[in-house]
Design an enzyme around this catalytic site. Structure first.
Site, short mmCIF file in Angstrom:
data_model
loop_
_atom_site.label_atom_id
_atom_site.label_comp_id
_atom_site.label_asym_id
_atom_site.label_seq_id
_atom_site.Cartn_x
_atom_site.Cartn_y
_atom_site.Cartn_z
N PHE A 34 0.66 -1.23 -0.08
CA PHE A 34 -0.02 0.02 0.04
C PHE A 34 1.01 1.26 0.05
O PHE A 34 0.71 2.18 0.63
CB PHE A 34 -1.05 -0.15 1.18
CG PHE A 34 -1.59 -1.29 1.51
CD1 PHE A 34 -2.90 -1.55 0.67
CD2 PHE A 34 -1.32 -2.36 2.18
CE1 PHE A 34 -3.65 -2.60 0.69
CE2 PHE A 34 -1.94 -3.45 2.40
CZ PHE A 34 -3.12 -3.70 1.47
N GLY A 60 4.38 -3.18 10.64
CA GLY A 60 3.51 -3.23 9.41
C GLY A 60 4.58 -3.69 8.43
O GLY A 60 4.59 -3.08 7.55
N ASP A 86 5.52 -7.59 12.61
CA ASP A 86 4.13 -7.74 12.09
C ASP A 86 3.75 -9.27 12.64
O ASP A 86 4.55 -10.18 12.74
CB ASP A 86 4.20 -7.87 10.37
CG ASP A 86 2.85 -7.74 9.77
OD1 ASP A 86 1.78 -8.38 10.26
OD2 ASP A 86 2.81 -6.85 9.02
N SER A 139 2.80 -6.02 17.80
CA SER A 139 3.86 -5.12 17.94
C SER A 139 3.76 -4.31 19.42
O SER A 139 5.01 -4.29 19.88
CB SER A 139 3.19 -4.00 17.17
OG SER A 139 3.90 -2.67 17.53
N HIS A 161 -4.67 0.46 11.85
CA HIS A 161 -4.78 1.74 11.68
C HIS A 161 -5.70 2.41 12.51
O HIS A 161 -6.10 3.25 12.14
CB HIS A 161 -4.98 2.07 9.96
CG HIS A 161 -3.79 2.06 9.16
ND1 HIS A 161 -2.83 1.15 9.41
CD2 HIS A 161 -3.23 3.02 8.06
CE1 HIS A 161 -1.79 1.47 8.59
NE2 HIS A 161 -2.26 2.53 7.78
N HIS A 186 2.76 6.32 8.09
CA HIS A 186 2.31 6.32 6.87
C HIS A 186 0.78 6.72 6.79
O HIS A 186 0.19 6.51 8.05
CB HIS A 186 2.26 4.66 6.25
CG HIS A 186 2.21 4.66 4.76
ND1 HIS A 186 1.50 3.61 4.34
CD2 HIS A 186 2.64 5.64 3.83
CE1 HIS A 186 1.27 3.97 2.85
NE2 HIS A 186 1.92 4.92 2.75
N ASP A 187 0.17 6.99 5.96
CA ASP A 187 -1.45 7.27 5.70
C ASP A 187 -1.74 8.47 6.74
O ASP A 187 -2.58 8.21 7.47
CB ASP A 187 -1.91 6.14 6.13
CG ASP A 187 -1.97 4.89 5.16
OD1 ASP A 187 -1.80 5.21 3.70
OD2 ASP A 187 -1.99 3.66 5.51
C1 LIG Z 1 -0.86 -1.66 5.93
S1 LIG Z 1 -0.25 -3.12 6.17
C2 LIG Z 1 1.27 -2.53 6.06
C3 LIG Z 1 1.75 -2.46 4.67
C4 LIG Z 1 3.37 -2.41 4.44
N1 LIG Z 1 4.10 -1.37 5.21
C5 LIG Z 1 3.70 -2.04 2.95
O1 LIG Z 1 4.41 -1.30 2.63
O2 LIG Z 1 2.76 -2.56 2.13
C6 LIG Z 1 -0.43 -3.36 8.10
C7 LIG Z 1 0.20 -4.66 8.46
O3 LIG Z 1 0.18 -4.40 9.96
C8 LIG Z 1 0.00 -5.50 10.53
N2 LIG Z 1 -0.49 -5.31 11.94
C9 LIG Z 1 -1.78 -4.86 12.21
N3 LIG Z 1 -1.90 -4.61 13.47
C10 LIG Z 1 -0.65 -5.16 14.02
C11 LIG Z 1 -0.20 -5.61 15.26
N4 LIG Z 1 -1.08 -4.97 16.52
N5 LIG Z 1 0.96 -6.03 15.36
C12 LIG Z 1 1.85 -6.31 14.61
N6 LIG Z 1 1.51 -6.25 13.25
C13 LIG Z 1 0.07 -5.78 12.99
C14 LIG Z 1 -0.91 -6.49 9.55
O4 LIG Z 1 -0.72 -7.87 9.86
C15 LIG Z 1 -0.50 -5.86 8.31
O5 LIG Z 1 0.27 -6.75 7.55
#
Ligand SMILES: C[S@@+](CC[C@H](N)C(=O)[O-])C[C@H]1O[C@@H](n2cnc3c(N)ncnc32)[C@H](O)[C@@H]1O
Length: 227
Positions: A34, A60, A86, A139, A161, A186-187
């Site tokens: 993303f 992430g 992640d 995390s 998010h 990000h975002d």
């Molecule tokens: C928006 S994606 C990250 C996109 C990535 N940075 C990229 O460049 O494509 C969000 C990621 O955060 C992870 N995630 C969400 N909540 C989390 C948490 N509490 N602890 C660890 N990972 C988490 C999800 O598994 C997901 O893979």
């Protein structure tokens, strides 16, 4: 125009002498994820500068898109490395039936989203196994066991998010950044019509503490530097 709009376009210190390796860049651009090309290029430049100061952490990792840009910045600098945190089971919006669900990332046998094999395949294809280390888990739990003398050069927050998740990531990881190190979100969308507001609200709250210098907004990447 708000202050953020006026600051667009400033470059981080210590810009890499060379552009990113073409094969790594092409892999990063092709990886599921993303991140825009502009965001990715900025992450590469920031990791190049920040990894001189200390290790970099991203929250992430997903399928490795941002890790390829960040890890390549670390590799180009040749000092510290990237830790990518992640649980690899996807965020709320990536679950079956939700807006960002991707059936190719669903492990039917395990009954859940599993992005870890895709993450590792991309890191290996780019030859970055010695520069990018995955840490698989939640995390906030992982952050709790990292001490202040971790002296991180940079933290990139792109995990869950929801307001709760972004706040937990900010609280858990930003305290580990060295003076002069970078904190990126990000975002970041100052205009609610462009996207969710949780990262922007936490970003603004961080700025309001006075502990961070505002470096700019590059695409949807908000960049702060520790005073
Ligand atoms: C928006 S994606 C990250 C996109 C990535 N940075 C990229 O460049 O494509 C969000 C990621 O955060 C992870 N995630 C969400 N909540 C989390 C948490 N509490 N602890 C660890 N990972 C988490 C999800 O598994 C997901 O893979």
């Amino acid at each position: 125009m708000g202050l953020i709009g006026m600051w667009r376009g400033r470059r981080p210190a210590a810009k890499p002498p060379l552009p990113m390796r073409l094969d790594a860049r092409n892999l990063a651009l092709a990886a599921k994820g993303f991140l825009s090309e502009e965001d990715g290029t900025r992450l590469y430049e920031l990791a190049y500068a920040a990894s001189e100061l200390g290790p970099c952490v991203e929250i992430g990792g997903y399928c490795g898109k941002s890790a390829l840009f960040l890890g390549e910045g670390c590799r180009a600098r040749g000092r510290h490395r990237l830790f990518s945190v992640d649980h690899h089971n996807g965020s709320e919006e990536q679950q079956p039936g939700e807006e960002y669900f991707d059936a190719e990332l669903y492990n039917a046998a395990g009954g859940r989203v599993d992005t870890f094999p895709h993450f590792m395949a991309n890191i290996r294809k780019a030859g970055l196994e010695e520069w990018v280390f995955p840490i698989v888990g939640r995390s906030s739990l992982i952050a709790a066991d990292w001490s202040r003398d971790s002296n991180l050069g940079m933290v990139f927050i792109d995990g869950g998010h929801s307001k709760e998740s972004v706040e937990a990531d900010y609280r858990g990881w930003s305290r580990l950044i060295v003076p002069g190190g970078w904190l990126c979100f990000h975002d970041i969308y100052p205009n609610p019509a462009d996207g969710g507001q949780a990262p922007y609200e936490v970003f603004e709250a961080a700025r309001a503490t006075g502990r961070w210098r505002f470096e700019g907004l590059f695409g949807s990447l908000g960049v702060l530097r520790r005073r």
